[in-house]
Structure formats: structure tokens, C-alpha cells
Enzyme design. Sequence first.
Site, PDB file in Angstrom:
ATOM      1  CG  ASP A  94      29.098  20.176  28.941  1.00  8.87           C
ATOM      2  OD1 ASP A  94      29.038  21.220  29.208  1.00  8.87           O
ATOM      3  OD2 ASP A  94      28.480  19.336  29.506  1.00  8.87           O
ATOM      4  CG  ASP A 106      22.196  21.174  27.267  1.00 11.81           C
ATOM      5  OD1 ASP A 106      22.079  22.042  26.322  1.00 11.81           O
ATOM      6  OD2 ASP A 106      22.834  21.391  28.409  1.00 11.81           O
TER       7      ASP A 106
END
Length: 404
Positions: free
Chosen positions: A254, A93
Amino acid sequence: MKFYFPDSQDLVSPSYDFIHDEYSPLRVRQRDDKYAHEVLGERPYDGMLVSKAIVDGSVKGSGKYSEPQRARLYRLGVKRFFRLPEGIATLGDCGAFNYVTEAEPPYTVEEVLDFYVGCGFEAGVSIDHIILAYDSAASVATADPEWTRRQAISLEFARRFWDASQQYAKHFVPVGSAQGWSPASYARSVAELQEMGYQRIALGGMVPLKTRDILDSLHAIDDVRVPGTELHLLGITRVEAMDEFARHGVTSFDSTSAFRQSFMDDRKNYHTEQAEYVAIRVPQVDGNPTLKRAILAGRVSGREAIATERETLHRLRGLESGAYSISDVLETLADYERVSQSKNRYLQQYARTLSDAPWRDCPCSLCRKHGVEMIIFRGTERNKRRGFHNLSVLERKMRNLQYR
Ligand SMILES: [Zn+2]
């Protein structure tokens, strides 16, 4: 339910000498230091999340990677760089929190795809811009224009990211990032991302939200979510709510909190499946600036401080062999709190930690190997190992969930 661990280059040195608090003179960091998945017997996470901002550095400060590390990641690819065993997934990301104060995300779609595909990630999240607000009542018309602007930026980037990633479709899965400020606005982002073609969608900006607000948003998303769409919660661990999240299409999340609590939290340093414990603080006299100043100013005897530090460690280890009782250990801990002029008083909590002695029952390979060292709050090698232990506990908790 898959748990992704966000990388921040946290490794431990397996040859570290706990008795003398020394690294092996033969240690070569890059070759010898190990990630959590290399030192824990059981796999502590299902995937790794790697942020471009952590690798490259960002406006907020330098990254966690040195230039040679960064070059190695690109050269070897993510699987070989992290020495990942089969079955651990990889997700990239941008690390949007690192540029949250900027007007615009600092990356182009091409740069980000170059990072994801160049490093061999299995999946990557579209460029996004976090909305730092939650107001369930605000409609598009009444919302702060900055919120709608950021949502529009995120959706526009997602559209271009989807198009540009199609040429890699065989081996790379694009993940659309949904930003919002309310249940309805999150649902609108998800609907648009699905129309673009996304089947994996990451929900961003939810870290500060109450679990209730997250659930409200997931409920609203239910109305637009098509079968097959998988949701990822960015930065969220709420183990108590995971079963319910799963019922709303969440398949992964996460979070660093289990790891970081081992050395950042005031109280919850050592986790078990049932409870959290405060770790026993025995800071190194050498590595404690406040104490060093006090010694230099003559307010504390350096010799007494070091003697008490040694005695505390000695008795903690003696507790394991039966040479010392819990009250012997608490006595020297009280001495050390006094000598080191610690502002916090932990003795009450220490009594609970020592009498429950949770490290003795933990099946993780680190507790089996290091025993009482795991509960000592002291230096990065112990503190990171305790963080790794916490990851293994989180993984065990996730495995016990009804939904997985
Ligand atoms: Zn353990």
C-alpha cells in the site's frame, strides 16, 4: 500484486465548476462527493487500507473523520461506507506511524478487533510498534534495547490478536505485523508469526529503507518463509522493484505516494507510464497568503495579480483549442511567477510539460473529461483529480509487470 490505497477521506466533487472555480450550491458532500474508485472508469486499486488512527484521531492530532463520519463507518460497514464495488478488498490497520513516538501502542486488542470486525473488514493487521532504525549488522545482543523492546511488543500483541481473532475466523483474516531493524530480525519476526498461525504477514517500518535493504530483508525472510505465506509491504511503492519483491513472496503493498505527489512533490506531479511532469502552478490569488500580504502591503497590485491569473488560465485553455501557442502560455506564466512573487522558478519544466502535453494521451476517464485542467496545480479539486489520475497510472504499471 495487489495495490491497496490508504484512505485519508480524499474525495472530489463531480459537479465542481472549473471555469468559475465554484462548487455547486446543491452539493451535499457526503452524498455527492466521490472516491477515486467512483470517478475513474478503470479500477485504480485492488483494495482499500483504512487505519484506526485516521478514523479515530490520534495523539498526533485529530483524525480525518468527523464524529458523524466515524459513526456512519461503524453503522454502514466499510463496504457500504466507501461504496466499494465487488472485488475491491478491505484491510484495516492501526496506523502505527501515528503513535510511533509513544512508549506503547495506545490500543487494546479488543478495541482493534472491535474496529476491524465491527466495520466488516475482510482482514486486519495486528497491533504493532514501529522500530525507527535500520542496522543490518546489529544482532539481538548488540541492538538498541528500544528496538528489541518494540519487536517484543509487536510479537506479543500479534500472539494475543491471533488468539482473540479466532472466534471470527469464518469471515475475518488476521494479518500479523512483522517489525525489525535488520534482515535477520525481520526474518525472526516472520518465523514467529508463522508459528502462531499467521499466513498473511505485513512488513512494517520499511518506508525509509533503501530498496536494497528491503531486498536484503526479503532474502533473509526467504529462509524461514513457508509456502502459502503472503507478504504485504506497508507503505512501499517501488514499481521498479515490484517484480523482484514478488519473487520473494510479496503479494500486496500500500502507498499514498502516487496520489500525494500530485500536490506535495516539487516536480513529479503528473505521472505517465514513462515519465513524471511538473504541474502548471496557477495558484488562486484569493487562496495565496503570501500574495495577499504583498497586495495589502502595496508591493503588488491586486488588480494586476488577478488579471494575470485569469489570463494564464485563459491561455492554458486556449492552448487546447489552438488559439494560443506554447510560448504564449509560457509568457503569461512568467508574468504570473513575477507578479505572484513565487520563489520557485518552473518555466523550464513548464516548457517540457506543455510540449509533451501528456494529459491529451491519457486514457483515464478524468483526463478524458477535464483535459488541460488536470495539469493545473490549483485548488483541491484539480490537485486530487490529478492524484487519482496518478493512481490509475500506477495500477496500469502494476498490470504490466511480469508477476502479478
Ligand atoms: Zn489521466
